[in-house]
Design a protein around this motif. Structure first.
Motif, mmCIF file in Angstrom:
data_model
loop_
_atom_site.group_PDB
_atom_site.id
_atom_site.type_symbol
_atom_site.label_atom_id
_atom_site.label_comp_id
_atom_site.label_asym_id
_atom_site.label_seq_id
_atom_site.Cartn_x
_atom_site.Cartn_y
_atom_site.Cartn_z
ATOM 1 N N PHE A 24 5.863 5.842 2.628
ATOM 2 C CA PHE A 24 5.533 5.246 1.344
ATOM 3 C C PHE A 24 4.373 5.936 0.641
ATOM 4 O O PHE A 24 3.850 5.435 -0.345
ATOM 5 C CB PHE A 24 5.267 3.754 1.514
ATOM 6 C CG PHE A 24 6.473 2.995 1.978
ATOM 7 C CD1 PHE A 24 7.639 3.039 1.250
ATOM 8 C CD2 PHE A 24 6.444 2.266 3.142
ATOM 9 C CE1 PHE A 24 8.775 2.356 1.669
ATOM 10 C CE2 PHE A 24 7.560 1.572 3.576
ATOM 11 C CZ PHE A 24 8.724 1.615 2.837
ATOM 12 N N ASP A 25 3.957 7.111 1.134
ATOM 13 C CA ASP A 25 2.943 7.902 0.439
ATOM 14 C C ASP A 25 3.582 8.929 -0.483
ATOM 15 O O ASP A 25 2.897 9.739 -1.086
ATOM 16 C CB ASP A 25 2.024 8.602 1.449
ATOM 17 C CG ASP A 25 1.091 7.606 2.131
ATOM 18 O OD1 ASP A 25 0.690 6.630 1.479
ATOM 19 O OD2 ASP A 25 0.774 7.816 3.309
ATOM 20 N N SER A 26 4.906 8.907 -0.590
ATOM 21 C CA SER A 26 5.609 9.844 -1.461
ATOM 22 C C SER A 26 5.352 9.473 -2.927
ATOM 23 O O SER A 26 5.018 8.321 -3.233
ATOM 24 C CB SER A 26 7.104 9.830 -1.162
ATOM 25 O OG SER A 26 7.634 8.543 -1.428
ATOM 26 N N PRO A 27 5.509 10.422 -3.845
ATOM 27 C CA PRO A 27 5.215 10.147 -5.264
ATOM 28 C C PRO A 27 5.960 8.933 -5.824
ATOM 29 O O PRO A 27 5.414 8.185 -6.625
ATOM 30 C CB PRO A 27 5.645 11.432 -5.971
ATOM 31 C CG PRO A 27 5.506 12.494 -4.938
ATOM 32 C CD PRO A 27 5.859 11.833 -3.628
ATOM 33 N N TRP A 33 4.146 -2.045 -4.136
ATOM 34 C CA TRP A 33 3.895 -3.043 -3.105
ATOM 35 C C TRP A 33 4.144 -2.440 -1.732
ATOM 36 O O TRP A 33 3.419 -2.700 -0.784
ATOM 37 C CB TRP A 33 4.801 -4.264 -3.283
ATOM 38 C CG TRP A 33 4.471 -5.191 -4.408
ATOM 39 C CD1 TRP A 33 5.256 -5.486 -5.483
ATOM 40 C CD2 TRP A 33 3.280 -5.975 -4.580
ATOM 41 N NE1 TRP A 33 4.628 -6.394 -6.300
ATOM 42 C CE2 TRP A 33 3.415 -6.721 -5.765
ATOM 43 C CE3 TRP A 33 2.104 -6.124 -3.840
ATOM 44 C CZ2 TRP A 33 2.439 -7.590 -6.231
ATOM 45 C CZ3 TRP A 33 1.125 -6.993 -4.302
ATOM 46 C CH2 TRP A 33 1.297 -7.712 -5.480
ATOM 47 N N ARG A 34 5.213 -1.632 -1.608
ATOM 48 C CA ARG A 34 5.554 -1.026 -0.315
ATOM 49 C C ARG A 34 4.383 -0.206 0.223
ATOM 50 O O ARG A 34 4.023 -0.321 1.395
ATOM 51 C CB ARG A 34 6.790 -0.132 -0.455
ATOM 52 C CG ARG A 34 8.039 -0.889 -0.739
ATOM 53 C CD ARG A 34 9.220 0.052 -0.817
ATOM 54 N NE ARG A 34 9.129 0.939 -1.955
ATOM 55 C CZ ARG A 34 9.905 0.881 -3.015
ATOM 56 N NH1 ARG A 34 10.843 -0.026 -3.093
ATOM 57 N NH2 ARG A 34 9.762 1.731 -4.011
ATOM 58 N N GLN A 35 3.801 0.624 -0.623
ATOM 59 C CA GLN A 35 2.687 1.449 -0.169
ATOM 60 C C GLN A 35 1.483 0.573 0.193
ATOM 61 O O GLN A 35 0.856 0.766 1.233
ATOM 62 C CB GLN A 35 2.285 2.464 -1.224
ATOM 63 C CG GLN A 35 1.192 3.397 -0.730
ATOM 64 C CD GLN A 35 0.618 4.281 -1.811
ATOM 65 O OE1 GLN A 35 0.460 3.849 -2.950
ATOM 66 N NE2 GLN A 35 0.317 5.520 -1.465
ATOM 67 N N LEU A 36 1.174 -0.399 -0.653
ATOM 68 C CA LEU A 36 0.030 -1.280 -0.400
ATOM 69 C C LEU A 36 0.177 -2.004 0.932
ATOM 70 O O LEU A 36 -0.742 -2.010 1.752
ATOM 71 C CB LEU A 36 -0.114 -2.302 -1.531
ATOM 72 C CG LEU A 36 -1.224 -3.336 -1.351
ATOM 73 C CD1 LEU A 36 -2.592 -2.668 -1.459
ATOM 74 C CD2 LEU A 36 -1.088 -4.455 -2.351
ATOM 75 N N PHE A 37 1.346 -2.593 1.179
ATOM 76 C CA PHE A 37 1.555 -3.316 2.430
ATOM 77 C C PHE A 37 1.591 -2.382 3.633
ATOM 78 O O PHE A 37 1.057 -2.695 4.693
ATOM 79 C CB PHE A 37 2.828 -4.153 2.372
ATOM 80 C CG PHE A 37 2.761 -5.305 1.393
ATOM 81 C CD1 PHE A 37 1.612 -6.072 1.257
ATOM 82 C CD2 PHE A 37 3.846 -5.624 0.598
ATOM 83 C CE1 PHE A 37 1.535 -7.127 0.366
ATOM 84 C CE2 PHE A 37 3.795 -6.679 -0.297
ATOM 85 C CZ PHE A 37 2.631 -7.432 -0.416
ATOM 86 N N SER A 38 2.194 -1.198 3.492
ATOM 87 C CA SER A 38 2.329 -0.291 4.645
ATOM 88 C C SER A 38 0.984 0.262 5.115
ATOM 89 O O SER A 38 0.804 0.482 6.305
ATOM 90 C CB SER A 38 3.308 0.846 4.346
ATOM 91 O OG SER A 38 2.783 1.729 3.383
ATOM 92 N N VAL A 39 0.043 0.479 4.209
ATOM 93 C CA VAL A 39 -1.264 0.978 4.645
ATOM 94 C C VAL A 39 -2.159 -0.152 5.164
ATOM 95 O O VAL A 39 -3.252 0.109 5.654
ATOM 96 C CB VAL A 39 -1.999 1.779 3.540
ATOM 97 C CG1 VAL A 39 -1.216 3.009 3.156
ATOM 98 C CG2 VAL A 39 -2.317 0.926 2.334
ATOM 99 N N ASN A 40 -1.679 -1.398 5.044
ATOM 100 C CA ASN A 40 -2.449 -2.554 5.516
ATOM 101 C C ASN A 40 -1.751 -3.311 6.640
ATOM 102 O O ASN A 40 -2.021 -4.499 6.852
ATOM 103 C CB ASN A 40 -2.745 -3.492 4.343
ATOM 104 C CG ASN A 40 -3.835 -2.937 3.457
ATOM 105 O OD1 ASN A 40 -4.985 -2.884 3.851
ATOM 106 N ND2 ASN A 40 -3.458 -2.471 2.274
#
Length: 93
Positions: A24-27, A33-40
């Motif tokens: 989920f760090d892809s552009p 939301w996916r990136q926010l939740f995945s890094v947390n």
């Protein structure tokens, strides 16, 4: 489940989560939301979810896993899967 005789009571159930979850760090996912939740993953969060009838329901738990269209929270002895596209608000605890 007062009469339960299993050895899993009080623990989240064992479910099969795919090992190769998306990056989920892809552009295309940056700021989502996916990136926010995945890094947390592992943090406590309260998620407000919009339902089909227009009401909003809260779910609270520790972020367990994140997929393309869902977020999984551990909540007591349950794992709750929520449609990521229905998320309206998220409050980290």
């Amino acid at each position: 489940m007062d009469n339960c005789k299993c050895d899993r009571c009080g623990k989240p159930p064992e479910i099969n989560i795919p090992e190769l979850l998306p990056d989920f760090d892809s552009p295309g996912s940056q700021g989502s939301w996916r990136q926010l939740f995945s890094v947390n993953i592992g943090r406590m969060v309260k998620i407000e979810v919009g339902l089909i009838d227009g009401t909003v329901r809260s779910v609270m738990g520790e972020i367990y896993a994140v997929g393309n269209a869902w977020v999984a929270l551990t909540c007591g002895d349950k794992i709750v899967l929520t449609d990521i596209f229905a998320v309206k608000f998220a409050t980290f605890c």
